[in-house]
Write a protein that holds these residues in place. Structure first.
Motif, mmCIF file in Angstrom:
data_model
loop_
_atom_site.group_PDB
_atom_site.id
_atom_site.type_symbol
_atom_site.label_atom_id
_atom_site.label_comp_id
_atom_site.label_asym_id
_atom_site.label_seq_id
_atom_site.Cartn_x
_atom_site.Cartn_y
_atom_site.Cartn_z
ATOM 1 N N GLY A 549 6.726 8.640 25.159
ATOM 2 C CA GLY A 549 5.325 8.254 25.083
ATOM 3 C C GLY A 549 5.098 6.791 24.783
ATOM 4 O O GLY A 549 3.951 6.340 24.737
ATOM 5 N N VAL A 550 6.190 6.042 24.539
ATOM 6 C CA VAL A 550 6.058 4.602 24.236
ATOM 7 C C VAL A 550 6.192 3.814 25.532
ATOM 8 O O VAL A 550 7.242 3.878 26.181
ATOM 9 C CB VAL A 550 7.133 4.159 23.223
ATOM 10 C CG1 VAL A 550 7.013 2.664 22.953
ATOM 11 C CG2 VAL A 550 6.992 4.954 21.916
ATOM 12 N N PRO A 551 5.164 3.067 25.928
ATOM 13 C CA PRO A 551 5.229 2.324 27.201
ATOM 14 C C PRO A 551 6.403 1.345 27.221
ATOM 15 O O PRO A 551 6.625 0.592 26.275
ATOM 16 C CB PRO A 551 3.894 1.573 27.239
ATOM 17 C CG PRO A 551 2.993 2.345 26.334
ATOM 18 C CD PRO A 551 3.866 2.897 25.256
ATOM 19 N N GLY A 552 7.165 1.380 28.296
ATOM 20 C CA GLY A 552 8.268 0.440 28.464
ATOM 21 C C GLY A 552 9.500 0.744 27.661
ATOM 22 O O GLY A 552 10.458 -0.039 27.657
ATOM 23 N N ALA A 553 9.516 1.870 26.945
ATOM 24 C CA ALA A 553 10.676 2.210 26.116
ATOM 25 C C ALA A 553 11.807 2.735 26.985
ATOM 26 O O ALA A 553 11.633 3.684 27.739
ATOM 27 C CB ALA A 553 10.293 3.255 25.068
ATOM 28 N N ALA A 554 12.955 2.089 26.862
ATOM 29 C CA ALA A 554 14.145 2.539 27.598
ATOM 30 C C ALA A 554 15.082 3.199 26.588
ATOM 31 O O ALA A 554 15.954 2.543 26.013
ATOM 32 C CB ALA A 554 14.816 1.367 28.294
ATOM 33 N N TRP A 555 14.869 4.475 26.338
ATOM 34 C CA TRP A 555 15.616 5.194 25.305
ATOM 35 C C TRP A 555 16.924 5.702 25.914
ATOM 36 O O TRP A 555 17.078 6.875 26.220
ATOM 37 C CB TRP A 555 14.782 6.347 24.765
ATOM 38 C CG TRP A 555 15.299 6.891 23.457
ATOM 39 C CD1 TRP A 555 15.960 8.057 23.246
ATOM 40 C CD2 TRP A 555 15.182 6.273 22.182
ATOM 41 N NE1 TRP A 555 16.276 8.207 21.929
ATOM 42 C CE2 TRP A 555 15.801 7.121 21.242
ATOM 43 C CE3 TRP A 555 14.623 5.073 21.727
ATOM 44 C CZ2 TRP A 555 15.871 6.818 19.882
ATOM 45 C CZ3 TRP A 555 14.686 4.773 20.372
ATOM 46 C CH2 TRP A 555 15.305 5.639 19.473
ATOM 47 N N GLN A 556 17.854 4.782 26.034
ATOM 48 C CA GLN A 556 19.136 5.155 26.616
ATOM 49 C C GLN A 556 20.175 4.118 26.205
ATOM 50 O O GLN A 556 19.857 3.091 25.602
ATOM 51 C CB GLN A 556 19.030 5.205 28.142
ATOM 52 C CG GLN A 556 18.550 3.919 28.772
ATOM 53 C CD GLN A 556 18.238 4.062 30.250
ATOM 54 O OE1 GLN A 556 18.370 5.140 30.807
ATOM 55 N NE2 GLN A 556 17.838 2.977 30.905
ATOM 56 N N GLY A 557 21.416 4.422 26.509
ATOM 57 C CA GLY A 557 22.494 3.477 26.252
ATOM 58 C C GLY A 557 22.667 3.160 24.781
ATOM 59 O O GLY A 557 22.535 4.019 23.905
ATOM 60 N N ASP A 558 22.950 1.883 24.497
ATOM 61 C CA ASP A 558 23.257 1.455 23.129
ATOM 62 C C ASP A 558 22.088 1.671 22.181
ATOM 63 O O ASP A 558 22.287 2.036 21.013
ATOM 64 C CB ASP A 558 23.653 -0.027 23.122
ATOM 65 C CG ASP A 558 24.976 -0.275 23.825
ATOM 66 O OD1 ASP A 558 25.735 0.703 24.008
ATOM 67 O OD2 ASP A 558 25.249 -1.439 24.185
ATOM 68 N N LEU A 559 20.855 1.438 22.648
ATOM 69 C CA LEU A 559 19.694 1.599 21.779
ATOM 70 C C LEU A 559 19.561 3.036 21.304
ATOM 71 O O LEU A 559 19.406 3.297 20.100
ATOM 72 C CB LEU A 559 18.423 1.171 22.510
ATOM 73 C CG LEU A 559 17.105 1.434 21.758
ATOM 74 C CD1 LEU A 559 17.068 0.662 20.451
ATOM 75 C CD2 LEU A 559 15.905 1.071 22.634
ATOM 76 N N ALA A 560 19.609 3.975 22.217
ATOM 77 C CA ALA A 560 19.477 5.376 21.842
ATOM 78 C C ALA A 560 20.618 5.801 20.924
ATOM 79 O O ALA A 560 20.401 6.499 19.919
ATOM 80 C CB ALA A 560 19.446 6.255 23.085
ATOM 81 N N GLN A 561 21.827 5.371 21.240
ATOM 82 C CA GLN A 561 22.984 5.751 20.432
ATOM 83 C C GLN A 561 22.868 5.168 19.023
ATOM 84 O O GLN A 561 23.090 5.879 18.033
ATOM 85 C CB GLN A 561 24.273 5.277 21.090
ATOM 86 C CG GLN A 561 25.526 5.714 20.345
ATOM 87 C CD GLN A 561 26.799 5.268 21.070
ATOM 88 O OE1 GLN A 561 26.738 4.648 22.117
ATOM 89 N NE2 GLN A 561 27.935 5.599 20.499
ATOM 90 N N ALA A 562 22.519 3.879 18.922
ATOM 91 C CA ALA A 562 22.406 3.239 17.609
ATOM 92 C C ALA A 562 21.292 3.873 16.785
ATOM 93 O O ALA A 562 21.442 4.077 15.565
ATOM 94 C CB ALA A 562 22.149 1.744 17.777
ATOM 95 N N SER A 563 20.178 4.206 17.413
ATOM 96 C CA SER A 563 19.052 4.805 16.687
ATOM 97 C C SER A 563 19.398 6.203 16.193
ATOM 98 O O SER A 563 19.023 6.597 15.082
ATOM 99 C CB SER A 563 17.817 4.848 17.586
ATOM 100 O OG SER A 563 17.426 3.552 17.949
ATOM 101 N N GLU A 564 20.120 6.966 17.010
ATOM 102 C CA GLU A 564 20.502 8.308 16.589
ATOM 103 C C GLU A 564 21.556 8.267 15.486
ATOM 104 O O GLU A 564 21.566 9.120 14.597
ATOM 105 C CB GLU A 564 20.977 9.104 17.796
ATOM 106 C CG GLU A 564 19.825 9.424 18.761
ATOM 107 C CD GLU A 564 20.257 10.256 19.962
ATOM 108 O OE1 GLU A 564 21.406 10.750 19.946
ATOM 109 O OE2 GLU A 564 19.451 10.422 20.896
ATOM 110 N N VAL A 565 22.429 7.267 15.510
ATOM 111 C CA VAL A 565 23.390 7.085 14.412
ATOM 112 C C VAL A 565 22.643 6.747 13.125
ATOM 113 O O VAL A 565 22.943 7.267 12.049
ATOM 114 C CB VAL A 565 24.406 5.978 14.758
ATOM 115 C CG1 VAL A 565 25.218 5.578 13.521
ATOM 116 C CG2 VAL A 565 25.344 6.445 15.862
ATOM 117 N N PHE A 566 21.636 5.860 13.250
ATOM 118 C CA PHE A 566 20.810 5.494 12.103
ATOM 119 C C PHE A 566 20.121 6.736 11.526
ATOM 120 O O PHE A 566 20.092 6.939 10.301
ATOM 121 C CB PHE A 566 19.772 4.458 12.529
ATOM 122 C CG PHE A 566 18.847 4.006 11.436
ATOM 123 C CD1 PHE A 566 19.193 2.959 10.598
ATOM 124 C CD2 PHE A 566 17.616 4.622 11.244
ATOM 125 C CE1 PHE A 566 18.333 2.545 9.588
ATOM 126 C CE2 PHE A 566 16.757 4.217 10.243
ATOM 127 C CZ PHE A 566 17.113 3.167 9.409
#
Length: 587
Positions: A549-566
């Protein structure tokens, strides 16, 4: 023979919020520095504080440093000799140690045979070593903010800053003064800055005295005498004693009013005001009963958060038109101080009443367009944009993740209105009430409990503890809608700011990302108790759903992995805080 060490740093008034950490630091830093100087304390290091002093005491420390014995390794033997005679490397090593080459020995190491020197250094007397300790201690103490006050230390580093200007220095070892000076800087701008010399003097309360001049100097030789003489001059040294005294005085004054103080609910405030005073007293004040028409949240916020005063309630928990204030004196006529306090609180409550009446003339729905004027984040748009994301996400969580489609409309409406109170005058004046006032205004407009309570509590929970508010009883019929809106708000904030490049690093977390995820974790962990829903919900799936639901959010790759680790780290933290064995958490 072991002797007592007593240090008091007398300062201009320190903020109450600093004192707990500074008190801990004084004990920890002194203990570490004593051990570095090879003068291990023979008794626990005790520390104390008031707004005007930082004190630390060790009942027993040795008269001398321990002797230092160490082996200094030099060059390898293979490189130290030439034709059986010591070469430049060997002679240079001896010269560096200040000894003849004949005093150099050989040692075997895993890397081969090396030259070595066994150095023995007799320890200094404690009196000679302690000035170095004081310099290091003053430098070690960390403050949220430092002050420049034209001072310098003779420790080779010169310029000296501290949290507040130092006015006196009590520095005793075995009852005798240890010489030490905080010097006035040569380029000091003010002629009122003077050298501060250590001595055997402390100072009593600034305003109170049994006889003579208030705040005069007091000569002491030991900690027991120091504590007793301060008590005679209206300074209660121990925080716990000041806190207990405040508790007793509050209870006594409340009984006179035919009321009581909710000390358990206000425990943090009692702790805080105990660090605002050196000799606490309590006075009672009153305000016009017409102000009781205000929501109790507004009244208590005005008294507690803005004035650090205590509301009083009847036996059935209703607020009375009175308050109790902690003061740093023992007034002869309480009414003189109380009248001034009453003027202050009346002015605050008059403003609050005006805001309350003005805000209710504008429905929450009509405030939504004004949310476009409040920026949430430059890459994520306004609070109106955020409210629309919360609306969609709360509807989805209620109907799909929580399995309660009949609650989806109420959750969506609460999500849409959750930030509307940010445009109200009341929240502008009392920002602590954001969310709370939105719920109160929704209730006054006649909205369903499922809606107004979801708005009221949507910033909660903050902590991960099982007993952190809100409780199931507080949520009532709004448990499902609250869970949906609370999760939607927290997940949208975390996902949105993560995609915008904001991160929590070390102790720096300006956007409260840890708090957002911990709140979401607590909701999911306690769903059966708080909401009555016992089903497994994937935090990772919710994060991906929020990102959609966030415009322009690319929830994949390093960002998604780092956020899920957090997020996983926050889950582990929550489990550890609840006492789950560490090996189970790691598994």
């Amino acid at each position: 023979m072991d002797r007592e060490l007593l240090i008091e740093i007398g300062v201009e008034e320190l903020p109450a919020s600093w004192l707990p950490n500074l008190t801990r630091q004084m004990a920890e830093k002194l203990d570490a520095r004593l051990r570095d100087l090879r003068i291990a304390p023979g008794a626990p290091v005790e520390s104390f504080s008031t707004p005007r002093r930082l004190t630390v005491r060790v009942a027993k420390i040795a008269e001398r440093q321990e002797d230092l014995e160490e082996t200094i390794t030099g060059p390898p033997v293979s490189a130290a000799f030439k034709d059986g005679q010591p070469g430049p490397a060997a002679l240079g090593f001896a010269k560096k140690q200040g000894v003849a080459f004949e005093q150099i020995t050989r040692i075997q190491t895993p890397r081969g045979e090396y030259l070595a020197f066994h150095k023995k250094q007799r320890g200094k007397s404690a009196v000679d070593a302690l000035p170095d300790l004081m310099s290091a201690l003053l430098r070690d103490i960390a403050f949220p903010k430092q002050m420049n006050w034209d001072a310098r230390l003779e420790d080779g580093r010169g310029h000296f800053v501290f949290g507040r200007p130092i006015r006196w220095l009590l520095f005793l070892y075995g009852g005798r003064v240890v010489p030490f000076t905080i010097a006035r800087a040569a380029n000091a701008a003010s002629s009122t800055v003077h050298d501060v010399h250590s001595g055997a003097l402390t100072y009593g309360h600034r305003f109170l005295a049994t006889s003579g001049r208030a705040g005069r100097s007091i000569k002491v030789r030991s900690f027991d005498e120091y504590q007793a003489r301060l008590a005679e001059h209206f300074v209660v040294l121990e925080h716990s004693e000041r806190r207990d005294r405040i508790g007793r005085e509050l209870e006594k004054h409340a009984r006179r009013l035919g009321a009581r103080v909710q000390q358990k609910e206000h425990a943090a405030l009692i702790d805080e005001v105990a660090d605002l005073v050196e000799y606490p007293g309590v006075i009672a004040g009153f305000f016009d009963p017409s102000f009781l028409e205000l929501p109790h949240e507004v009244l208590t916020t005005t008294l507690v958060h803005h004035q650090h005063w205590f509301p009083v309630v009847t036996d059935d928990g209703k607020l009375k038109e009175a308050f109790l204030a902690v003061v740093n004196t023992q007034p002869q006529d309480e009414r003189v101080i109380a009248k001034n306090a009453e003027r202050v609180v009346t002015a605050r409550l008059r403003d609050a009443k005006f805001f309350w009446e003005a805000d209710r003339k504008v429905p929450l729905e009509s405030r939504l367009d004004r949310l476009h004027t409040l920026q949430f984040h430059k890459k994520l748009g306004s609070y109106r944009d955020k409210a629309e994301r919360i609306e969609r996400l709360a509807r989805s969580i209620a109907g799909e993740a929580l399995g309660k489609p009949d609650a989806a409309d109420d959750a969506a409406r609460a999500g849409r209105l959750s930030k509307a109170d940010l445009t109200s005058d009341m929240v502008f004046e009392f920002p602590e009430l954001q969310g709370t006032m939105g719920g109160i205004y929704a209730r006054s407009e006649g909205m369903r409990e499922q809606v107004w309570k979801a708005i009221y509590f949507h910033y909660l929970p903050i902590g991960v503890e099982a007993d952190a508010p809100p409780t199931r009883a507080q949520l009532g019929e709004a448990a499902v809608t609250w869970a949906a809106v609370s999760l939607a708000d927290k997940l949208d904030t975390f996902v949105g700011l993560s995609t915008a490049g904001e991160k929590a690093t070390g102790s720096r977390d300006p956007f409260g990302l840890r708090r957002q995820v911990q709140g979401a974790v607590r909701v999911l962990m306690d769903l059966p108790d708080l909401v009555g829903i016992d089903r497994e919900i994937s935090l990772s799936n919710l994060l991906r759903h929020a990102a959609a639901g966030v415009p322009g959010a690319a929830w994949q790759g390093d960002l998604a992995q780092a956020s899920e680790v957090f997020a996983a780290e926050r889950v582990r933290y929550a489990l550890e805080q609840r006492g789950v064995p560490i090996e189970v958490v790691r598994a």
